[in-house]
Design a protein around this motif. Sequence first.
Motif, PDB file in Angstrom:
ATOM      1  N   HIS A   6      39.148  -2.195  -3.154  1.00 55.69           N
ATOM      2  CA  HIS A   6      38.988  -1.593  -1.455  1.00 55.69           C
ATOM      3  C   HIS A   6      37.976  -0.380  -1.734  1.00 55.69           C
ATOM      4  CE1 HIS A   6      39.573   0.159   2.506  1.00 55.69           C
ATOM      5  NE2 HIS A   6      39.988   1.275   2.036  1.00 55.69           N
ATOM      6  N   ASP A   7      38.098   0.440  -2.578  1.00 56.55           N
ATOM      7  CA  ASP A   7      37.475   1.719  -2.918  1.00 56.55           C
ATOM      8  C   ASP A   7      36.031   1.333  -3.211  1.00 56.55           C
ATOM      9  OD1 ASP A   7      39.578   3.173  -1.969  1.00 56.55           O
ATOM     10  OD2 ASP A   7      39.957   3.902  -3.872  1.00 56.55           O
ATOM     11  N   LEU A   8      35.889   0.302  -3.906  1.00 49.96           N
ATOM     12  CA  LEU A   8      34.452  -0.191  -4.301  1.00 49.96           C
ATOM     13  C   LEU A   8      33.574  -0.694  -3.064  1.00 49.96           C
ATOM     14  CD1 LEU A   8      35.404  -1.720  -7.682  1.00 49.96           C
ATOM     15  CD2 LEU A   8      33.873   0.112  -7.386  1.00 49.96           C
ATOM     16  N   VAL A   9      34.438  -1.129  -2.375  1.00 57.44           N
ATOM     17  CA  VAL A   9      33.693  -1.822  -1.053  1.00 57.44           C
ATOM     18  C   VAL A   9      33.193  -0.535  -0.049  1.00 57.44           C
ATOM     19  CG1 VAL A   9      33.725  -2.914   1.069  1.00 57.44           C
ATOM     20  CG2 VAL A   9      34.862  -4.064  -0.978  1.00 57.44           C
ATOM     21  N   SER A  10      34.233   0.401   0.071  1.00 59.38           N
ATOM     22  CA  SER A  10      33.876   1.627   1.012  1.00 59.38           C
ATOM     23  C   SER A  10      32.615   2.494   0.071  1.00 59.38           C
ATOM     24  CB  SER A  10      35.047   2.559   0.952  1.00 59.38           C
ATOM     25  OG  SER A  10      35.992   1.668   1.512  1.00 59.38           O
ATOM     26  N   ALA A  46      19.043  13.485  -7.775  1.00 56.91           N
ATOM     27  CA  ALA A  46      19.075  13.393  -9.185  1.00 56.91           C
ATOM     28  C   ALA A  46      20.488  13.314  -9.815  1.00 56.91           C
ATOM     29  CB  ALA A  46      18.461  14.525 -10.013  1.00 56.91           C
ATOM     30  N   HIS A  47      21.337  14.276  -9.050  1.00 57.42           N
ATOM     31  CA  HIS A  47      22.803  14.236  -9.618  1.00 57.42           C
ATOM     32  C   HIS A  47      23.584  13.125  -9.254  1.00 57.42           C
ATOM     33  CE1 HIS A  47      26.847  15.422  -9.966  1.00 57.42           C
ATOM     34  NE2 HIS A  47      27.124  15.294  -8.589  1.00 57.42           N
ATOM     35  N   LEU A  48      23.356  12.397  -8.123  1.00 59.71           N
ATOM     36  CA  LEU A  48      24.030  11.166  -7.713  1.00 59.71           C
ATOM     37  C   LEU A  48      23.687  10.023  -8.695  1.00 59.71           C
ATOM     38  CD1 LEU A  48      23.650  11.592  -3.810  1.00 59.71           C
ATOM     39  CD2 LEU A  48      25.803  11.282  -5.102  1.00 59.71           C
ATOM     40  N   ALA A  49      22.369   9.998  -9.086  1.00 56.58           N
ATOM     41  CA  ALA A  49      22.058   8.913  -9.874  1.00 56.58           C
ATOM     42  C   ALA A  49      22.549   9.146 -11.436  1.00 56.58           C
ATOM     43  CB  ALA A  49      20.536   8.816  -9.934  1.00 56.58           C
ATOM     44  N   ARG A  50      22.689  10.206 -11.807  1.00 57.62           N
ATOM     45  CA  ARG A  50      23.310  10.795 -13.054  1.00 57.62           C
ATOM     46  C   ARG A  50      24.704  10.633 -13.172  1.00 57.62           C
ATOM     47  NH1 ARG A  50      18.855   9.693 -13.235  1.00 57.62           N
ATOM     48  NH2 ARG A  50      20.034   7.860 -13.871  1.00 57.62           N
ATOM     49  N   ARG A 127      36.629   8.507  -6.666  1.00 60.81           N
ATOM     50  CA  ARG A 127      36.050   9.775  -7.075  1.00 60.81           C
ATOM     51  C   ARG A 127      34.553   9.724  -6.805  1.00 60.81           C
ATOM     52  NH1 ARG A 127      38.243  13.779 -10.276  1.00 60.81           N
ATOM     53  NH2 ARG A 127      40.267  13.655 -10.776  1.00 60.81           N
ATOM     54  N   ARG A 128      33.906   8.444  -7.133  1.00 57.69           N
ATOM     55  CA  ARG A 128      32.503   8.431  -7.059  1.00 57.69           C
ATOM     56  C   ARG A 128      32.259   8.086  -5.384  1.00 57.69           C
ATOM     57  NH1 ARG A 128      27.309   9.085  -8.078  1.00 57.69           N
ATOM     58  NH2 ARG A 128      25.930   7.383  -7.112  1.00 57.69           N
ATOM     59  N   TRP A 129      33.113   7.870  -4.465  1.00 56.27           N
ATOM     60  CA  TRP A 129      32.954   7.607  -3.137  1.00 56.27           C
ATOM     61  C   TRP A 129      32.848   9.097  -2.641  1.00 56.27           C
ATOM     62  CZ3 TRP A 129      37.572   5.438   0.473  1.00 56.27           C
ATOM     63  CH2 TRP A 129      36.946   5.469   1.742  1.00 56.27           C
ATOM     64  N   VAL A 130      33.636  10.052  -3.109  1.00 49.77           N
ATOM     65  CA  VAL A 130      33.689  11.410  -2.936  1.00 49.77           C
ATOM     66  C   VAL A 130      32.198  12.111  -3.049  1.00 49.77           C
ATOM     67  CG1 VAL A 130      34.599  13.677  -3.229  1.00 49.77           C
ATOM     68  CG2 VAL A 130      36.098  11.631  -3.135  1.00 49.77           C
ATOM     69  N   GLU A 131      31.705  11.692  -4.319  1.00 47.68           N
ATOM     70  CA  GLU A 131      30.525  12.355  -4.603  1.00 47.68           C
ATOM     71  C   GLU A 131      29.518  11.958  -3.745  1.00 47.68           C
ATOM     72  OE1 GLU A 131      29.350  14.184  -7.486  1.00 47.68           O
ATOM     73  OE2 GLU A 131      31.294  14.569  -8.047  1.00 47.68           O
ATOM     74  N   VAL A 132      29.321  10.476  -3.257  1.00 45.74           N
ATOM     75  CA  VAL A 132      28.364  10.132  -2.319  1.00 45.74           C
ATOM     76  C   VAL A 132      28.597  10.577  -0.866  1.00 45.74           C
ATOM     77  CG1 VAL A 132      27.519   7.817  -1.086  1.00 45.74           C
ATOM     78  CG2 VAL A 132      27.962   7.906  -3.632  1.00 45.74           C
ATOM     79  N   LEU A 148      32.171  11.533   8.695  1.00 38.56           N
ATOM     80  CA  LEU A 148      32.716  10.867   7.511  1.00 38.56           C
ATOM     81  C   LEU A 148      33.969   9.918   8.013  1.00 38.56           C
ATOM     82  CD1 LEU A 148      33.350  13.997   5.076  1.00 38.56           C
ATOM     83  CD2 LEU A 148      31.797  11.902   4.857  1.00 38.56           C
ATOM     84  N   PRO A 149      34.237   8.825   7.526  1.00 41.73           N
ATOM     85  CA  PRO A 149      35.161   7.931   7.761  1.00 41.73           C
ATOM     86  C   PRO A 149      36.657   8.564   7.837  1.00 41.73           C
ATOM     87  CG  PRO A 149      33.888   6.907   6.110  1.00 41.73           C
ATOM     88  CD  PRO A 149      33.448   8.299   6.271  1.00 41.73           C
TER      89      PRO A 149
END
Length: 228
Positions: A6-10, A46-50, A127-132, A148-149
């Motif tokens: 579910h989190d990967l979809v979000s 740049a941070h998001l990509a790395r 955790r990645r969802w939080v970053e984005v 934010l959702p």
Amino acid sequence: MIDHGHDLVSLHDATERLLSAAAELDDAAVARPSRLPGWTLGHVLAHLARNADALVNVLEGRPMYASGDARDADIERDAPRPLEVHLSDVRESAARLRAASAVPADWSRTVELRNGVTDSAARVPFRRWVEVELHHVDLGIGYELEDLPTEFLEREIAFLAERFAGRADVPGTRLTDGTRAWSTGREAEQPEITVTGPAPDLLGWLSGRRDGSTLTVEGGPLPALPPL
């Protein structure tokens, strides 16, 4: 229970929102200050990509970053790039993370993040969802905490409240948006302080993105939170 699927979809949806919004910018905007001190919009992108590539490392059992200095140097190196290069990098690194997440694996395993922090592999997509989501807000291009959702707001407030729980330097605190409640700070039979406000303002304060001046505080001053 954490549902990494579910989190990967979000996460994918959040990434597409960010990319669509950032695509409306131009090369000059890359050099504009972001809402993060000392960082331009280019630094954030740049941070998001790395960070996506770093989480591939985590899922595949390698150190998240070669070192803190190497992480910072990569961001500084990439920050001045043209907008289209940034967008391609964010998109392609997100695809690499998505591919790594599609490999059959034990999602209950423990993985190591930065500075010795460990967590369940199943929480990596969140955790990645939080970053984005939060860094989309940090870009300052029209996406705010209020956008934010609802599910994300509730879960991230709970996550940060848990992060500060048990800290001797944070008084026992009850957080509420009027319908939901969370506890944080040092253990106490009764919370010393109650902090009330809309969920976006609570998250802004917990994440260091707002000063908490719009929150209602009972039982003492608004607690000073340690840096994340």
